[in-house]
Design a protein around this motif. Structure first.
Motif, PDB file in Angstrom:
ATOM      1  N   GLN A   1      -6.625  -7.474 -13.294  1.00 11.10           N
ATOM      2  CA  GLN A   1      -7.622  -7.759 -12.475  1.00 11.10           C
ATOM      3  C   GLN A   1      -7.274  -8.460 -11.913  1.00 11.10           C
ATOM      4  O   GLN A   1      -8.549  -8.177 -10.679  1.00 11.10           O
ATOM      5  CB  GLN A   1      -8.911  -8.480 -14.304  1.00 11.10           C
ATOM      6  CG  GLN A   1      -9.143  -7.709 -14.859  1.00 11.10           C
ATOM      7  CD  GLN A   1     -10.088  -6.579 -14.915  1.00 11.10           C
ATOM      8  OE1 GLN A   1     -10.248  -6.305 -13.082  1.00 11.10           O
ATOM      9  NE2 GLN A   1     -10.871  -5.684 -15.707  1.00 11.10           N
ATOM     10  N   GLY A   2      -6.799  -9.645 -12.015  1.00  5.60           N
ATOM     11  CA  GLY A   2      -6.810 -10.673 -10.614  1.00  5.60           C
ATOM     12  C   GLY A   2      -6.179 -10.133  -9.116  1.00  5.60           C
ATOM     13  O   GLY A   2      -6.886 -10.413  -8.011  1.00  5.60           O
ATOM     14  N   LEU A   3      -5.661  -8.890  -8.982  1.00  5.10           N
ATOM     15  CA  LEU A   3      -4.543  -8.468  -8.887  1.00  5.10           C
ATOM     16  C   LEU A   3      -5.176  -6.862  -7.536  1.00  5.10           C
ATOM     17  O   LEU A   3      -4.680  -6.511  -6.861  1.00  5.10           O
ATOM     18  CB  LEU A   3      -3.364  -8.401  -9.055  1.00  5.10           C
ATOM     19  CG  LEU A   3      -2.491  -9.651  -8.621  1.00  5.10           C
ATOM     20  CD1 LEU A   3      -0.912  -9.051  -8.708  1.00  5.10           C
ATOM     21  CD2 LEU A   3      -3.005 -10.995  -7.484  1.00  5.10           C
ATOM     22  N   SER A   4      -6.533  -6.364  -8.353  1.00  2.05           N
ATOM     23  CA  SER A   4      -6.852  -5.063  -8.349  1.00  2.05           C
ATOM     24  C   SER A   4      -7.797  -5.031  -7.359  1.00  2.05           C
ATOM     25  O   SER A   4      -7.827  -4.193  -6.722  1.00  2.05           O
ATOM     26  CB  SER A   4      -7.258  -4.663  -9.329  1.00  2.05           C
ATOM     27  OG  SER A   4      -8.698  -5.529  -9.879  1.00  2.05           O
ATOM     28  N   GLY A   5      -7.937  -6.475  -6.449  1.00  2.00           N
ATOM     29  CA  GLY A   5      -8.824  -6.493  -5.473  1.00  2.00           C
ATOM     30  C   GLY A   5     -10.535  -5.496  -5.650  1.00  2.00           C
ATOM     31  O   GLY A   5     -11.218  -5.400  -4.663  1.00  2.00           O
TER      32      GLY A   5
ATOM     33  N   GLU B   1       1.052  -1.129  -0.013  1.00  2.00           N
ATOM     34  CA  GLU B   1       0.002  -0.206  -0.049  1.00  2.00           C
ATOM     35  C   GLU B   1       0.572   1.311  -0.181  1.00  2.00           C
ATOM     36  O   GLU B   1       0.063   2.524  -0.802  1.00  2.00           O
ATOM     37  CB  GLU B   1      -0.997  -0.402   1.377  1.00  2.00           C
ATOM     38  CG  GLU B   1      -1.885  -1.220   1.262  1.00  2.00           C
ATOM     39  CD  GLU B   1      -3.052  -0.664  -0.358  1.00  2.00           C
ATOM     40  OE1 GLU B   1      -3.060  -0.404  -0.958  1.00  2.00           O
ATOM     41  OE2 GLU B   1      -2.556  -2.515  -0.266  1.00  2.00           O
ATOM     42  N   VAL B   2       1.856   1.541   0.561  1.00  2.00           N
ATOM     43  CA  VAL B   2       3.341   2.549  -0.045  1.00  2.00           C
ATOM     44  C   VAL B   2       3.459   3.016  -0.783  1.00  2.00           C
ATOM     45  O   VAL B   2       3.536   3.729  -1.388  1.00  2.00           O
ATOM     46  CB  VAL B   2       4.239   2.143   1.772  1.00  2.00           C
ATOM     47  CG1 VAL B   2       5.604   3.390   0.987  1.00  2.00           C
ATOM     48  CG2 VAL B   2       3.913   1.851   3.011  1.00  2.00           C
ATOM     49  N   ARG B   3       3.383   1.725  -1.842  1.00  2.00           N
ATOM     50  CA  ARG B   3       3.804   1.945  -3.007  1.00  2.00           C
ATOM     51  C   ARG B   3       2.403   1.889  -4.179  1.00  2.00           C
ATOM     52  O   ARG B   3       2.027   1.768  -5.205  1.00  2.00           O
ATOM     53  CB  ARG B   3       4.712   0.827  -3.870  1.00  2.00           C
ATOM     54  CG  ARG B   3       6.234   0.457  -3.360  1.00  2.00           C
ATOM     55  CD  ARG B   3       6.892   0.220  -3.985  1.00  2.00           C
ATOM     56  NE  ARG B   3       6.924  -1.337  -3.666  1.00  2.00           N
ATOM     57  CZ  ARG B   3       7.417  -1.688  -5.216  1.00  2.00           C
ATOM     58  NH1 ARG B   3       6.949  -1.273  -5.790  1.00  2.00           N
ATOM     59  NH2 ARG B   3       6.669  -3.420  -4.721  1.00  2.00           N
ATOM     60  N   GLY B   4       1.338   2.489  -3.415  1.00  2.00           N
ATOM     61  CA  GLY B   4       0.153   2.420  -4.415  1.00  2.00           C
ATOM     62  C   GLY B   4      -0.685   0.964  -3.929  1.00  2.00           C
ATOM     63  O   GLY B   4      -1.394   1.248  -4.060  1.00  2.00           O
ATOM     64  N   GLY B   5      -0.170   0.264  -3.933  1.00  2.00           N
ATOM     65  CA  GLY B   5      -0.595  -0.819  -4.013  1.00  2.00           C
ATOM     66  C   GLY B   5      -1.832  -1.803  -4.978  1.00  2.00           C
ATOM     67  O   GLY B   5      -1.611  -1.267  -5.771  1.00  2.00           O
ATOM     68  N   ARG B   6      -3.293  -1.596  -4.227  1.00  2.00           N
ATOM     69  CA  ARG B   6      -4.843  -1.901  -5.450  1.00  2.00           C
ATOM     70  C   ARG B   6      -4.808  -0.848  -5.550  1.00  2.00           C
ATOM     71  O   ARG B   6      -5.892  -0.784  -6.574  1.00  2.00           O
ATOM     72  CB  ARG B   6      -5.770  -2.083  -4.396  1.00  2.00           C
ATOM     73  CG  ARG B   6      -5.320  -4.175  -4.127  1.00  2.00           C
ATOM     74  CD  ARG B   6      -6.430  -4.059  -3.460  1.00  2.00           C
ATOM     75  NE  ARG B   6      -6.097  -5.617  -2.810  1.00  2.00           N
ATOM     76  CZ  ARG B   6      -5.340  -6.420  -1.783  1.00  2.00           C
ATOM     77  NH1 ARG B   6      -5.041  -5.334  -0.976  1.00  2.00           N
ATOM     78  NH2 ARG B   6      -4.841  -8.182  -1.449  1.00  2.00           N
ATOM     79  N   ILE B   7      -4.429   0.568  -5.050  1.00  2.00           N
ATOM     80  CA  ILE B   7      -5.179   1.909  -5.825  1.00  2.00           C
ATOM     81  C   ILE B   7      -4.768   1.917  -7.441  1.00  2.00           C
ATOM     82  O   ILE B   7      -5.205   2.217  -7.950  1.00  2.00           O
ATOM     83  CB  ILE B   7      -4.719   2.731  -5.136  1.00  2.00           C
ATOM     84  CG1 ILE B   7      -5.688   3.498  -3.835  1.00  2.00           C
ATOM     85  CG2 ILE B   7      -5.066   4.451  -5.838  1.00  2.00           C
ATOM     86  CD1 ILE B   7      -4.628   4.270  -2.944  1.00  2.00           C
ATOM     87  N   PHE B   8      -3.393   1.671  -7.112  1.00  2.00           N
ATOM     88  CA  PHE B   8      -2.947   1.508  -8.652  1.00  2.00           C
ATOM     89  C   PHE B   8      -2.935   0.292  -9.657  1.00  2.00           C
ATOM     90  O   PHE B   8      -2.845   0.644 -10.526  1.00  2.00           O
ATOM     91  CB  PHE B   8      -0.685   2.005  -8.811  1.00  2.00           C
ATOM     92  CG  PHE B   8      -0.547   1.629 -10.118  1.00  2.00           C
ATOM     93  CD1 PHE B   8      -0.667   2.996 -10.987  1.00  2.00           C
ATOM     94  CD2 PHE B   8       0.190   0.331 -10.207  1.00  2.00           C
ATOM     95  CE1 PHE B   8      -0.250   2.870 -11.910  1.00  2.00           C
ATOM     96  CE2 PHE B   8       1.021   0.983 -11.911  1.00  2.00           C
ATOM     97  CZ  PHE B   8       0.587   2.551 -12.707  1.00  2.00           C
ATOM     98  N   MET B   9      -2.816  -1.065  -8.785  1.00  2.00           N
ATOM     99  CA  MET B   9      -3.678  -1.818  -9.776  1.00  2.00           C
ATOM    100  C   MET B   9      -4.952  -1.702 -10.413  1.00  2.00           C
ATOM    101  O   MET B   9      -5.548  -2.139 -11.273  1.00  2.00           O
ATOM    102  CB  MET B   9      -3.893  -3.346  -9.154  1.00  2.00           C
ATOM    103  CG  MET B   9      -2.797  -3.889  -7.751  1.00  2.00           C
ATOM    104  SD  MET B   9      -0.945  -3.827 -10.071  1.00  2.00           S
ATOM    105  CE  MET B   9      -2.587  -5.687 -10.703  1.00  2.00           C
ATOM    106  N   ARG B  10      -6.430  -0.565  -9.864  1.00  2.00           N
ATOM    107  CA  ARG B  10      -7.219  -0.785  -9.979  1.00  2.00           C
ATOM    108  C   ARG B  10      -6.862   0.576 -11.206  1.00  2.00           C
ATOM    109  O   ARG B  10      -8.028   0.352 -12.044  1.00  2.00           O
ATOM    110  CB  ARG B  10      -8.388   0.465  -9.377  1.00  2.00           C
ATOM    111  CG  ARG B  10      -8.814  -1.222  -8.251  1.00  2.00           C
ATOM    112  CD  ARG B  10      -9.708  -0.207  -7.238  1.00  2.00           C
ATOM    113  NE  ARG B  10      -9.386   0.961  -6.591  1.00  2.00           N
ATOM    114  CZ  ARG B  10      -9.543   1.180  -5.528  1.00  2.00           C
ATOM    115  NH1 ARG B  10      -9.049  -0.027  -4.412  1.00  2.00           N
ATOM    116  NH2 ARG B  10      -8.941   2.038  -4.457  1.00  2.00           N
ATOM    117  N   LEU B  11      -5.920   1.325 -10.848  1.00  2.00           N
ATOM    118  CA  LEU B  11      -5.495   2.138 -12.416  1.00  2.00           C
ATOM    119  C   LEU B  11      -5.201   1.514 -13.881  1.00  2.00           C
ATOM    120  O   LEU B  11      -5.941   1.529 -14.596  1.00  2.00           O
ATOM    121  CB  LEU B  11      -4.889   3.250 -11.800  1.00  2.00           C
ATOM    122  CG  LEU B  11      -4.599   4.542 -13.042  1.00  2.00           C
ATOM    123  CD1 LEU B  11      -5.600   5.170 -13.454  1.00  2.00           C
ATOM    124  CD2 LEU B  11      -3.425   5.025 -12.406  1.00  2.00           C
TER     125      LEU B  11
END
Length: 238
Positions: A172-176, A106-116
């Motif tokens: 998609q699979g890792l975007s939560g 989450e410090v490096r963006g985590g799921r926020i960036f994966m959703r992007l």
């Protein structure tokens, strides 16, 4: 690669990343970004030059470490196996893990960036193409060559399709995403470790599947004549 060198620049990048993931790139204004980052427009212009420059920097900041991980992994495998084919399972694992680490951090963006990544390709195609062609294409080419060596009987066109499917399933699979909650069962979309355990064998099986029988392709146009597959289905059910 763009390097974060000041707290102001970091706040702008984080605000832009979050807003792009929440509302989309096209609909997010610089005014919204500066308001969330608590900076003025001059700061955006100073650090990035324009909205396009900011978009590039958002992607570069997160994809840079992922690309370094991909490159290090494939180089290690190439040295280990030499002229022999690298097992598909190891190629896939070496490709998935750097992305999984990003998704879990989450410090490096985590799921926020994966959703992007998952929702932004259609509207950010220009930025993806530019970034991949200039900075990431050579790494993806290394993986494509490794897979071609590992699955020599798979036609090149099928390999290209399957690499696209791999990238789509990975993001998609890792975007939560909440879509998983709509599917009956107890799967937790936040469980990145379990997602990786399920994803790797799924991707390996897809890559190693026999090439499709093109003569049995179902017609997709309305009013088209039934395909060979349609006829087979009718005979089997008669």
């Amino acid at each position: 690669m763009t390097t974060v060198s000041s707290p102001t620049k970091e706040r702008i990048l984080s605000a832009a990343e979050l807003l792009f993931a929440e509302t989309g790139i096209a609909t997010t204004s610089l005014r919204q970004i500066t308001s969330r980052a608590r900076v003025n427009l001059a700061a955006v212009n100073y650090h990035f030059g324009s909205k396009d420059g900011l978009i590039d920097a958002v992607y570069e900041r997160r994809l840079g470490p992922v690309t370094d991980g991909w490159l290090g992994n494939i180089e290690t495998l190439e040295k280990q196996y030499g002229d022999s084919a690298i097992p598909v399972e190891e190629i896939v694992e070496s490709f998935v893990l750097p992305v999984a680490r990003l998704a879990a951090d989450e410090v490096r963006g985590g799921r926020i960036f994966m959703r992007l990544l998952a929702q932004g390709y259609s509207e950010a195609r220009h930025y993806f193409e530019k970034l991949f062609s200039s900075q990431y294409q050579h790494v993806l080419d290394r993986y494509r060559q490794a897979l071609r060596h590992a699955i020599p009987d798979l036609p090149s066109e099928s390999l290209c399709w399957r690499l696209q499917f791999l990238l789509g399933a990975l993001t998609q699979g890792l975007s939560g995403g909440e879509l998983l909650r709509l599917i009956e069962g107890q799967a937790d979309p936040r469980d990145t470790k379990r997602a990786v355990k399920e994803l790797i064998p799924f991707l390996v099986a897809g890559l190693k599947a026999p090439p499709p029988q093109l003569e049995m392709t179902v017609e997709l146009e309305d009013g088209a004549s039934p395909s060979t597959m349609d006829s087979s289905v009718r005979k089997a059910s008669a």
